[in-house]
Design a protein around this motif. Structure first.
Motif, PDB file in Angstrom:
ATOM      1  N   GLY A 102     -11.565 -11.372  -9.035  1.00  0.00           N
ATOM      2  CA  GLY A 102     -12.793 -12.638  -9.253  1.00  0.00           C
ATOM      3  C   GLY A 102     -11.607 -14.054  -8.376  1.00  0.00           C
ATOM      4  N   ASN A 103     -12.891 -14.982  -9.110  1.00  0.00           N
ATOM      5  CA  ASN A 103     -12.088 -16.509  -8.344  1.00  0.00           C
ATOM      6  C   ASN A 103     -11.940 -17.305  -9.251  1.00  0.00           C
ATOM      7  N   VAL A 104     -11.317 -17.808  -9.834  1.00  0.00           N
ATOM      8  CA  VAL A 104     -10.882 -19.551 -10.738  1.00  0.00           C
ATOM      9  C   VAL A 104     -11.822 -20.004 -10.236  1.00  0.00           C
ATOM     10  N   ALA A 122      -7.310  -9.116 -10.331  1.00  0.00           N
ATOM     11  CA  ALA A 122      -6.828 -10.085  -8.667  1.00  0.00           C
ATOM     12  C   ALA A 122      -8.143 -11.029  -8.486  1.00  0.00           C
ATOM     13  N   ASN A 123      -6.609 -12.139  -8.291  1.00  0.00           N
ATOM     14  CA  ASN A 123      -7.972 -13.695  -8.447  1.00  0.00           C
ATOM     15  C   ASN A 123      -7.174 -14.378  -7.028  1.00  0.00           C
ATOM     16  N   LYS A 124      -8.070 -14.608  -6.584  1.00  0.00           N
ATOM     17  CA  LYS A 124      -8.215 -15.749  -5.471  1.00  0.00           C
ATOM     18  C   LYS A 124      -9.303 -14.830  -3.869  1.00  0.00           C
ATOM     19  N   MET A 125     -10.037 -13.752  -4.954  1.00  0.00           N
ATOM     20  CA  MET A 125     -10.869 -13.448  -4.462  1.00  0.00           C
ATOM     21  C   MET A 125     -11.863 -13.874  -3.050  1.00  0.00           C
ATOM     22  N   ASP A 126     -12.073 -15.802  -3.931  1.00  0.00           N
ATOM     23  CA  ASP A 126     -12.511 -16.441  -2.207  1.00  0.00           C
ATOM     24  C   ASP A 126     -11.954 -17.042  -1.132  1.00  0.00           C
ATOM     25  N   LEU A 127     -10.035 -16.304  -1.025  1.00  0.00           N
ATOM     26  CA  LEU A 127      -9.339 -16.989   0.130  1.00  0.00           C
ATOM     27  C   LEU A 127     -10.233 -15.053   0.981  1.00  0.00           C
ATOM     28  N   GLY A 177       1.702 -12.586 -15.029  1.00  0.00           N
ATOM     29  CA  GLY A 177       1.937 -12.135 -13.493  1.00  0.00           C
ATOM     30  C   GLY A 177       2.447 -13.154 -12.939  1.00  0.00           C
ATOM     31  N   PRO A 178       3.023 -13.159 -12.100  1.00  0.00           N
ATOM     32  CA  PRO A 178       4.014 -14.192 -11.417  1.00  0.00           C
ATOM     33  C   PRO A 178       2.944 -15.323 -10.922  1.00  0.00           C
ATOM     34  N   SER A 179       4.110 -16.734 -11.054  1.00  0.00           N
ATOM     35  CA  SER A 179       3.833 -18.135 -10.747  1.00  0.00           C
ATOM     36  C   SER A 179       2.997 -17.978 -10.107  1.00  0.00           C
ATOM     37  N   GLY A 180       2.130 -19.205 -10.365  1.00  0.00           N
ATOM     38  CA  GLY A 180       0.872 -18.867  -8.830  1.00  0.00           C
ATOM     39  C   GLY A 180      -0.115 -18.608  -8.845  1.00  0.00           C
ATOM     40  N   SER A 181      -0.510 -17.631  -9.690  1.00  0.00           N
ATOM     41  CA  SER A 181      -1.198 -16.330  -9.504  1.00  0.00           C
ATOM     42  C   SER A 181      -2.501 -16.861 -10.095  1.00  0.00           C
ATOM     43  N   GLY A 182      -2.457 -17.980 -10.722  1.00  0.00           N
ATOM     44  CA  GLY A 182      -3.980 -18.388 -10.697  1.00  0.00           C
ATOM     45  C   GLY A 182      -3.672 -18.452 -12.702  1.00  0.00           C
ATOM     46  N   LYS A 183      -2.968 -18.088 -13.776  1.00  0.00           N
ATOM     47  CA  LYS A 183      -2.935 -17.953 -15.261  1.00  0.00           C
ATOM     48  C   LYS A 183      -3.244 -19.510 -15.638  1.00  0.00           C
ATOM     49  N   THR A 184      -2.871 -20.025 -15.192  1.00  0.00           N
ATOM     50  CA  THR A 184      -3.195 -21.534 -15.531  1.00  0.00           C
ATOM     51  C   THR A 184      -4.196 -22.188 -15.267  1.00  0.00           C
ATOM     52  N   ALA A 185      -5.242 -21.799 -14.248  1.00  0.00           N
ATOM     53  CA  ALA A 185      -6.621 -21.896 -14.114  1.00  0.00           C
ATOM     54  C   ALA A 185      -7.159 -21.358 -13.861  1.00  0.00           C
ATOM     55  N   PHE A 186      -7.634 -20.230 -15.194  1.00  0.00           N
ATOM     56  CA  PHE A 186      -7.873 -19.165 -15.949  1.00  0.00           C
ATOM     57  C   PHE A 186      -8.076 -19.706 -17.661  1.00  0.00           C
TER      58      PHE A 186
END
Ligand code: GDP
Length: 264
Positions: A243-245, A164-169, A26-35
């Motif tokens: 989801g949101n990590v 689809a990450n960052k659903m908290d925003l 996925g694009p950088s900044g999407s949350g891969k490392t966080a997950f």
């Protein structure tokens, strides 16, 4: 001592080749490392090398049941084993596509691809287009792997989870809109790619023009729009889950783990 050594030897030999693995793309900044970090709390081993991407051996959290273990009881060694898998992160942007294509071409133990995106960033045109282009290329690589396979059986299916990450925003698009917007943007990507090929074919006077166009066209032919369900024809089921990590009251990646469990 001997059984211990034997176990270690076998374990070490077996680990890289037998564990089911999932690619994080996925694009950088999407949350891969966080997950990866979130899941890593359950990590049992970690491998860092310069040539391979970051691979972490993890356990499916206890609240989830691997598909293959539905009739096993907890405590059964086979049940415990079935909860192990590798999460492969793809560091660096340039290397990433190279790696991804290589893995896609030779997916010995790849059970699935987790494409992580920032659902707030795809609410805007730039983010949407960047993400759609990337996803288009991943799906096209999977399609080629299928259509260019030489075995009569056809290659193993590789499902894709669009996380689809960052659903908290509050600016994040809900999953059904992420799906809609991506399908639309991918339709545009394949149209402009086809046009690019046609133009370059014309200037070069290439004979393989039609052939190339066909090979590079994602999903079904025709001018209609692209839909993820078209990927099922080439052995890939695409699923979108929000989801949101990080953020919100707490992490919510339940549906992602459920998807992973279903592939194990
Ligand atoms: P990567 O480049 O895909 O590995 O992305 P990272 O995991 O480094 O995340 C990029 C940024 O997004 C970091 O600042 C994270 O803290 C943030 N981030 C990751 N997941 C979430 C999430 O679910 N919600 C919010 N609000 N931020 C997140």
């Amino acid at each position: 001592l001997l059984p211990v050594l034997l176990h270690q030897f076998l374990y070490r030999k077996a680990t890289p080749t037998t564990l089911p693995s999932f690619l994080l793309i996925g694009p950088s900044g999407s949350g891969k490392t966080a997950f990866l970090t979130l899941t890593e709390r359950k990590a049992v081993a970690q491998t860092h090398t310069s040539t391979a991407p970051l691979g972490v051996e993890v356990l499916l959290p206890e609240d989830y049941m691997p598909q293959s273990s539905h009739y096993r009881s907890p405590g059964d060694p086979a049940y415990e084993r079935s909860r192990r898998f590798l999460l492969l992160d793809t560091p660096g942007h340039g290397k990433l596509r190279h790696f991804a294509t290589k893995q896609l071409a030779n997916p010995a133990n790849v059970r699935g691809i987790i494409f992580v995106l920032d659902a707030a960033s795809v609410a805007e045109e730039t983010g949407l287009n960047e993400t759609a282009e990337y996803l288009h290329d991943v799906l096209l690589a999977l399609q080629k792997r299928y259509t260019e396979a030489t075995t009569s059986k056809g290659p193993k299916e590789i499902p894709v989870l669009i996380a689809a990450n960052k659903m908290d925003l509050f600016t994040a698009l809900p999953p059904h809109l992420v799906t809609q917007q991506l399908e639309k943007a991918i339709s545009d990507v394949r149209k402009s790619r086809a046009k690019g090929l046609k133009d370059s074919g014309r200037t070069l006077g290439g004979e393989d023009e039609d052939l190339d166009e066909e090979r590079e066209w994602l999903g079904e032919g025709g001018e209609g729009s692209f839909e993820f369900v078209q990927m099922e024809e080439v052995g890939t089921t695409v699923t979108v889950h929000g989801g949101n990590v990080i953020g919100g009251e707490s992490a919510d990646v339940k549906s992602w783990y459920e998807w992973i469990a279903a592939q194990l």
